[in-house]
Design a protein around this motif. Structure first.
Motif, PDB file in Angstrom:
ATOM      1  N   SER A 169      -4.036  15.427   7.368  1.00  0.00           N
ATOM      2  CA  SER A 169      -3.952  14.056   6.877  1.00  0.00           C
ATOM      3  C   SER A 169      -3.895  13.073   8.036  1.00  0.00           C
ATOM      4  N   VAL A 170      -4.106  11.795   7.707  1.00  0.00           N
ATOM      5  CA  VAL A 170      -4.046  10.758   8.738  1.00  0.00           C
ATOM      6  C   VAL A 170      -2.636  10.654   9.303  1.00  0.00           C
ATOM      7  N   GLU A 171      -1.631  10.814   8.447  1.00  0.00           N
ATOM      8  CA  GLU A 171      -0.243  10.740   8.913  1.00  0.00           C
ATOM      9  C   GLU A 171       0.068  11.854   9.904  1.00  0.00           C
ATOM     10  N   SER A 172      -0.442  13.064   9.630  1.00  0.00           N
ATOM     11  CA  SER A 172      -0.219  14.178  10.562  1.00  0.00           C
ATOM     12  C   SER A 172      -0.960  13.953  11.872  1.00  0.00           C
ATOM     13  N   VAL A 173      -2.165  13.358  11.782  1.00  0.00           N
ATOM     14  CA  VAL A 173      -2.907  13.045  13.002  1.00  0.00           C
ATOM     15  C   VAL A 173      -2.126  12.066  13.868  1.00  0.00           C
ATOM     16  N   LEU A 174      -1.564  11.038  13.229  1.00  0.00           N
ATOM     17  CA  LEU A 174      -0.766  10.064  13.989  1.00  0.00           C
ATOM     18  C   LEU A 174       0.498  10.694  14.541  1.00  0.00           C
ATOM     19  N   GLU A 186       2.048   2.175  12.269  1.00  0.00           N
ATOM     20  CA  GLU A 186       0.621   2.427  12.473  1.00  0.00           C
ATOM     21  C   GLU A 186      -0.094   2.618  11.138  1.00  0.00           C
ATOM     22  N   LEU A 187       0.562   3.285  10.189  1.00  0.00           N
ATOM     23  CA  LEU A 187      -0.028   3.443   8.859  1.00  0.00           C
ATOM     24  C   LEU A 187      -0.174   2.099   8.159  1.00  0.00           C
ATOM     25  N   GLU A 188       0.818   1.220   8.317  1.00  0.00           N
ATOM     26  CA  GLU A 188       0.727  -0.110   7.719  1.00  0.00           C
ATOM     27  C   GLU A 188      -0.432  -0.906   8.324  1.00  0.00           C
ATOM     28  N   ARG A 189      -0.627  -0.796   9.618  1.00  0.00           N
ATOM     29  CA  ARG A 189      -1.746  -1.492  10.256  1.00  0.00           C
ATOM     30  C   ARG A 189      -3.091  -0.969   9.768  1.00  0.00           C
ATOM     31  N   LEU A 190      -3.180   0.362   9.622  1.00  0.00           N
ATOM     32  CA  LEU A 190      -4.426   0.938   9.122  1.00  0.00           C
ATOM     33  C   LEU A 190      -4.698   0.489   7.691  1.00  0.00           C
ATOM     34  N   SER A 191      -3.642   0.421   6.873  1.00  0.00           N
ATOM     35  CA  SER A 191      -3.822  -0.049   5.496  1.00  0.00           C
ATOM     36  C   SER A 191      -4.271  -1.504   5.477  1.00  0.00           C
ATOM     37  N   VAL A 195      -7.800  -3.035   3.903  1.00  0.00           N
ATOM     38  CA  VAL A 195      -7.839  -4.132   2.937  1.00  0.00           C
ATOM     39  C   VAL A 195      -8.746  -5.249   3.447  1.00  0.00           C
ATOM     40  N   ASN A 196      -8.627  -5.582   4.714  1.00  0.00           N
ATOM     41  CA  ASN A 196      -9.468  -6.636   5.292  1.00  0.00           C
ATOM     42  C   ASN A 196     -10.942  -6.251   5.264  1.00  0.00           C
ATOM     43  N   ASN A 197     -11.223  -4.985   5.575  1.00  0.00           N
ATOM     44  CA  ASN A 197     -12.616  -4.528   5.561  1.00  0.00           C
ATOM     45  C   ASN A 197     -13.197  -4.558   4.151  1.00  0.00           C
ATOM     46  N   ASP A 198     -12.374  -4.136   3.161  1.00  0.00           N
ATOM     47  CA  ASP A 198     -12.856  -4.162   1.778  1.00  0.00           C
ATOM     48  C   ASP A 198     -13.111  -5.594   1.316  1.00  0.00           C
ATOM     49  N   THR A 199     -12.211  -6.506   1.724  1.00  0.00           N
ATOM     50  CA  THR A 199     -12.391  -7.905   1.346  1.00  0.00           C
ATOM     51  C   THR A 199     -13.655  -8.490   1.968  1.00  0.00           C
ATOM     52  N   SER A 200     -13.898  -8.144   3.229  1.00  0.00           N
ATOM     53  CA  SER A 200     -15.104  -8.639   3.915  1.00  0.00           C
ATOM     54  C   SER A 200     -16.362  -8.090   3.277  1.00  0.00           C
ATOM     55  N   ASN A 201     -16.342  -6.827   2.868  1.00  0.00           N
ATOM     56  CA  ASN A 201     -17.515  -6.226   2.233  1.00  0.00           C
ATOM     57  C   ASN A 201     -17.801  -6.874   0.874  1.00  0.00           C
ATOM     58  N   ASP A 202     -16.724  -7.167   0.121  1.00  0.00           N
ATOM     59  CA  ASP A 202     -16.904  -7.826  -1.172  1.00  0.00           C
ATOM     60  C   ASP A 202     -17.506  -9.215  -1.005  1.00  0.00           C
ATOM     61  N   ASP A 203     -17.022  -9.952   0.011  1.00  0.00           N
ATOM     62  CA  ASP A 203     -17.565 -11.289   0.259  1.00  0.00           C
ATOM     63  C   ASP A 203     -19.032 -11.235   0.654  1.00  0.00           C
TER      64      ASP A 203
END
Length: 210
Positions: A169-174, A186-191, A195-203
C-alpha cells in the motif's frame, strides 16, 4: 586495562632494591628524599619498575576493544577498526548478521514487556468507560527500525516494484521510505493533491465540452 594503568602509575618510580650489604647497617630511609646509602663494594642498588611501554598498552587496548565488539556483536568496520573493500548489500548484511540477531532478541523482550504494559493500560481505560474489542486492540503494535547501512536507491527501487505489482500500500511505501518522517501528514498531502488534480481535470473537461 584500569588495573594495568593503575599498576603503571603507582610503581612508575619503581621499588628500591638493594643487593648486598649496607655498611652503615641502617635501612633505607623513608622519611626524607635524597638520602645517601653506603654500600659494600659488591653491593647493588636499583629501582625495579614494571616493563609496561606503549606497545604493551596498545596490545592490551586492542584485545579489550576486540572483546567489547564481540560481546556487543558490533562489526569492527563501524568503529573504523577494520578496512574492507568491494562493499555490497550482501556483504553488509553478513557483517551485521550478529547485530541483527541480537537486535531481534532484544526486540522480542521489549515487545513482550510493552504488551504487558498495554494490557494494564487497557484495563485502566475500561475502568474509565473506554472499551476496545480484541480486533481493535490487536491492531496496536510496535515497529522497530534497525540502524543498518543500506542503499537508499535499492530501497526505493524495491518499493517501486512492489507498488507496481500492487503488493504494498501507499502507507507502507511511505513507512519504509528513507525520505518520509511523518506518514500521516504525507498521506494528507497526497490526498489534497489528488483532490486538486481531480478538480482540474473536471474543469478542463467542462471547458472542452462548452
Amino acid at each position: 586495562m584500569s588495573r594495568s594503568v593503575d599498576a603503571f602509575y603507582k610503581y612508575i618510580t619503581g621499588i628500591p632494591v638493594i643487593k648486598g650489604q649496607q655498611l652503615t647497617g641502617d635501612k633505607l630511609p623513608t622519611s626524607i628524599i635524597g638520602a645517601g646509602l653506603v654500600l659494600d663494594s659488591d653491593s647493588e642498588f636499583a629501582f625495579v619498575q614494571n616493563q609496561f611501554d606503549h606497545q604493551a598498552f596498545e596490545t592490551l587496548y586492542k584485545h579489550l576493544m576486540t572483546s567489547l565488539l564481540d560481546v556487543s556483536s558490533t562489526p569492527g568496520i563501524v568503529l573504523g577498526k577494520t578496512d574492507i573493500s568491494n562493499l555490497s548489500e550482501v556483504s553488509i548484511k553478513l557483517l551485521f548478521s550478529l547485530s541483527n540477531l541480537k537486535a531481534m532478541i532484544s526486540e522480542k523482550y521489549i515487545k513482550d514487556s510493552m504488551k504487558m504494559r498495554y494490557n494494564k493500560v487497557r484495563r485502566l481505560l475500561e475502568l474509565q468507560g473506554i472499551v476496545f474489542n480484541d480486533d481493535e486492540w490487536n491492531t496496536l503494535d510496535i515497529v522497530f527500525q534497525y540502524a543498518m547501512p543500506q542503499s537508499e536507491k535499492d530501497i526505493i527501487d524495491n518499493l517501486s516494484k512492489l507498488r507496481e505489482m500492487s503488493a504494498i500500500s501507499v502507507e507502507s511505501v511511505l513507512g519504509h521510505s528513507p525520505y518520509t518522517t511523518d506518514i500521516n501528514s504525507e498521506l494528507e498531502r497526497l490526498s489534497g493533491e489528488r483532490v486538486n488534480n481531480d478538480t482540474s481535470n473536471d474543469d478542463d473537461n467542462k471547458t472542452v465540452t462548452n
